[in-house]
Design a protein around this motif. Structure first.
Motif, PDB file in Angstrom:
ATOM      1  N   GLU A   1       1.395   4.256  -4.091  1.00 50.42           N
ATOM      2  CA  GLU A   1       1.882   2.872  -4.114  1.00 50.42           C
ATOM      3  C   GLU A   1       3.136   2.730  -4.972  1.00 50.42           C
ATOM      4  OE1 GLU A   1      -1.259   3.569  -3.545  1.00 50.42           O
ATOM      5  OE2 GLU A   1      -1.873   2.133  -2.029  1.00 50.42           O
TER       6      GLU A   1
ATOM      7  N   PHE B   1      -3.581  -1.576  -5.237  1.00 56.10           N
ATOM      8  CA  PHE B   1      -4.595  -0.517  -5.379  1.00 56.10           C
ATOM      9  C   PHE B   1      -4.780  -0.040  -6.824  1.00 56.10           C
ATOM     10  CE2 PHE B   1      -5.448   4.228  -4.271  1.00 56.10           C
ATOM     11  CZ  PHE B   1      -6.802   4.040  -4.040  1.00 56.10           C
TER      12      PHE B   1
ATOM     13  N   THR C   1      -2.399   8.318   0.868  1.00 52.56           N
ATOM     14  CA  THR C   1      -3.557   8.325  -0.038  1.00 52.56           C
ATOM     15  C   THR C   1      -4.564   9.404   0.379  1.00 52.56           C
ATOM     16  OG1 THR C   1      -3.187   5.973  -0.320  1.00 52.56           O
ATOM     17  CG2 THR C   1      -5.249   6.841  -1.183  1.00 52.56           C
TER      18      THR C   1
ATOM     19  N   ARG D   1     -10.979   2.592  -1.970  1.00 51.78           N
ATOM     20  CA  ARG D   1     -10.167   2.678  -0.760  1.00 51.78           C
ATOM     21  C   ARG D   1     -10.000   1.298  -0.124  1.00 51.78           C
ATOM     22  NH1 ARG D   1      -8.844   7.630   1.154  1.00 51.78           N
ATOM     23  NH2 ARG D   1      -7.110   6.374   1.929  1.00 51.78           N
ATOM     24  N   GLY D   2      -8.795   1.049   0.345  1.00 49.05           N
ATOM     25  CA  GLY D   2      -8.504  -0.265   0.920  1.00 49.05           C
ATOM     26  C   GLY D   2      -8.218  -1.331  -0.142  1.00 49.05           C
ATOM     27  N   GLY D   3      -8.083  -0.888  -1.402  1.00 43.00           N
ATOM     28  CA  GLY D   3      -8.026  -1.840  -2.524  1.00 43.00           C
ATOM     29  C   GLY D   3      -6.770  -2.690  -2.635  1.00 43.00           C
ATOM     30  N   SER D   4      -5.724  -2.370  -1.877  1.00 42.96           N
ATOM     31  CA  SER D   4      -4.519  -3.211  -1.969  1.00 42.96           C
ATOM     32  C   SER D   4      -4.779  -4.640  -1.477  1.00 42.96           C
ATOM     33  CB  SER D   4      -3.375  -2.627  -1.138  1.00 42.96           C
ATOM     34  OG  SER D   4      -3.047  -1.368  -1.623  1.00 42.96           O
ATOM     35  N   ASP D   5      -5.742  -4.785  -0.563  1.00 45.21           N
ATOM     36  CA  ASP D   5      -6.114  -6.143  -0.120  1.00 45.21           C
ATOM     37  C   ASP D   5      -6.573  -6.955  -1.336  1.00 45.21           C
ATOM     38  OD1 ASP D   5      -5.738  -5.407   2.550  1.00 45.21           O
ATOM     39  OD2 ASP D   5      -7.826  -4.768   2.778  1.00 45.21           O
TER      40      ASP D   5
ATOM     41  N   SER E   1       0.862  -1.192   0.000  1.00 41.02           N
ATOM     42  CA  SER E   1       0.000   0.000   0.000  1.00 41.02           C
ATOM     43  C   SER E   1       0.894   1.235   0.000  1.00 41.02           C
ATOM     44  CB  SER E   1      -0.827   0.060   1.284  1.00 41.02           C
ATOM     45  OG  SER E   1      -1.770  -0.955   1.318  1.00 41.02           O
ATOM     46  N   ALA E   2       0.251   2.391  -0.085  1.00 42.35           N
ATOM     47  CA  ALA E   2       0.976   3.652   0.075  1.00 42.35           C
ATOM     48  C   ALA E   2       1.307   3.843   1.551  1.00 42.35           C
ATOM     49  CB  ALA E   2       0.093   4.792  -0.411  1.00 42.35           C
TER      50      ALA E   2
HETATM   51  N1  ASP Z   1      -3.575   3.218  -0.288  1.00 40.34           N
HETATM   52  C1  ASP Z   1      -4.956   2.891  -0.609  1.00 40.34           C
HETATM   53  C2  ASP Z   1      -5.889   3.459   0.451  1.00 40.34           C
HETATM   54  O1  ASP Z   1      -5.443   4.078   1.391  1.00 40.34           O
HETATM   55  C3  ASP Z   1      -5.160   1.397  -0.767  1.00 40.34           C
HETATM   56  C4  ASP Z   1      -4.899   0.573   0.464  1.00 40.34           C
HETATM   57  O2  ASP Z   1      -4.242   1.033   1.407  1.00 40.34           O
HETATM   58  O3  ASP Z   1      -5.330  -0.581   0.473  1.00 40.34           O
HETATM   59  O4  ASP Z   1      -7.087   3.305   0.324  1.00 40.34           O
END
Ligand code: ASP
Ligand code: ADP
Ligand code: MG
Length: 406
Positions: free
Chosen positions: A74, A136, A47, A150-154, A41-42
């Motif tokens: 990222e 992401f 982000t 958001r949260g897309g690196s998962d 992730s970043a």
């Molecule tokens: N950096 C992105 C976010 O903050 C993706 C992630 O962290 O999963 O939403």
């Protein structure tokens, strides 16, 4: 030898010392003889800052340029981790979404992954090279950068694990597993050794941000073995598994909350066929998702009140869409309320046990908390409350369902 995808979230790569610690952790797996692909992730907060800059520049931004900006966080961490690994004598290189390419649909800002070609990655892994993949982000049909929400690196990590047919996908984060509820709000929350895909999916979609909902969907569909664990301490985390791998199933496994919804009430709507369609049709046309809905019984057969929830981010647009049609819809007043929280109790055991909803209503009544809207599904009961009761309600329900750590 195992093939493992390791994903490190924002707090795990928050500064250079932590990126070095991540490199040490990756090295340990390599030294144990495993084949590793890493998704990053970043840096924590990066982000948010990028999103804020796009908002300050232009409120009604072009989603393609938003993606070009927010995907950049990222790129930095992928490059830095590759450098830190090289510094430890490991052959590593960074991969951006477009270089693999991680193909997505064209919904900028919340794109879905369609395909990840792995031939080149597998060939290089076979030669001992570690792939450090920027999470992401992907490449849309228009050949432009997309982001996955958001949260897309998962989701990047689980999709990569599925494509690589990895033995495991380890999601390293700032908590040491999935808890019965957010441990930052309920101190007595208990870590779960295992949770079913279905319950994890429901927890995530009802607001538990520990995994992005789509990553769980993807893991469930492709049967990826996902483990959530801490990047700071060395301990087993939580495994997301099939229902038959759970020995002792609780009726309620977890409680989620979401402050991302807002309530809209329409007063004195005409009580005749076609009214609900006339209200929700235009919202759907504007891509506004409606979640909970209640309609009161009409006392006089002529008018009724209608209450529903939408995403907080969509509240202003919802008000505008409905106000623009006020003449045609004929409601007396529209009341928006962003100060609400949705709390959901979740458990596959609910299929065979009655009384879960009743326990929830009773517990909230004892605390004098008014329930505004209720909705249920096979393995979930959700209630909408005034936001100020979030902590109180979560703690009371956690105790009432016997989830408190001993
Ligand atoms: N950096 C992105 C976010 O903050 C993706 C992630 O962290 O999963 O939403
Ligand atoms: P990352 O940056 O590693 O992706 P996130 O902030 O996205 O981390 O997710 C981890 C956070 O999820 C935790 O810090 C915790 O506050 C929150 N969380 C919410 N519900 C739960 C839960 N049921 N179990 C564990 N963590 C949860
Ligand atoms: Mg996250």
């Amino acid at each position: 030898m195992a093939r493992i995808v390791q994903k490190f979230g924002g707090t795990s790569v928050a500064d250079i010392d932590r990126i070095r610690a991540v490199a040490d952790r990756v090295k340990r797996e390599i030294d144990a003889g495993n084949e590793i692909a890493v998704v990053v992730s970043a840096m924590a907060g990066a982000t948010n800052q990028l999103v804020e800059w796009t908002r300050q520049t232009c409120t009604l931004h072009d989603a393609r340029e938003y993606d070009a900006v927010v995907a950049s966080g990222e790129q930095v961490t992928a490059g830095l981790l590759a450098l830190a690994l090289q510094d430890r004598g490991i052959n590593a290189r960074s991969w951006l979404g477009w270089q693999i390419p991680i193909r997505t649909d064209g919904i900028h800002g919340k794109a879905r992954i369609r395909d990840i070609p792995t031939e080149e990655l597998v060939r290089r892994m076979g030669e001992g090279q570690v792939a450090v993949v920027a999470g992401f982000q992907g490449l849309g049909p228009d050949n432009r950068i997309t982001t996955l929400g958001r949260g897309g690196s998962d989701t990047s990590a689980v999709a990569l694990a599925a494509a690589l047919q990895a033995d495991r996908c380890d999601i390293f984060t700032d908590v040491d597993g999935v808890y019965t509820t957010d441990p930052r709000i309920v101190a007595k929350a208990r870590k779960l050794d295992r949770i079913t895909y279905e319950e994890m999916l429901e927890l995530a979609s009802q607001g538990a941000k520990v995994l992005q909902t789509r990553s769980v969907e993807m893991a469930m569909n492709h049967r990826v073995r996902v483990q959530v664990l801490s990047s700071f301490i060395d301990a087993p985390g939580t495994l997301v598994v099939d229902e038959d791998e759970i020995v002792e199933q609780q009726v309620v496994s977890g409680i989620a909350y979401s402050r991302d919804e807002a309530k809209v009430t329409l007063l004195k709507v005409a009580d005749r066929p076609g009214v609900a369609a006339a209200i929700f049709g235009p919202l759907a046309e504007h891509a506004i998702n409606v979640d909970m809905i209640v309609q009161n019984i009409s006392e006089d057969g002529r008018f009724t009140d209608l209450t529903f929830t939408v995403g907080k981010a969509d509240l202003a647009r919802t008000v505008k869409v409905l106000e623009d049609r006020r003449g045609q819809l004929g409601f007396a007043a529209l009341k928006p309320d962003p100060n609400v929280v949705k709390i959901s109790v979740i458990g596959v055991g609910m299929r065979s046990h009655a009384g879960v909803a009743q326990q929830m209503f009773k517990t909230l009544a004892e605390k004098n908390i008014n329930i505004q809207v209720i909705s249920t599904s096979e393995i979930k009961v959700s209630v909408l409350l005034a936001e100020e009761y979030t902590e109180l309600a979560l703690r009371a329900l956690h105790t009432a369902y016997g989830l408190d750590a001993g």
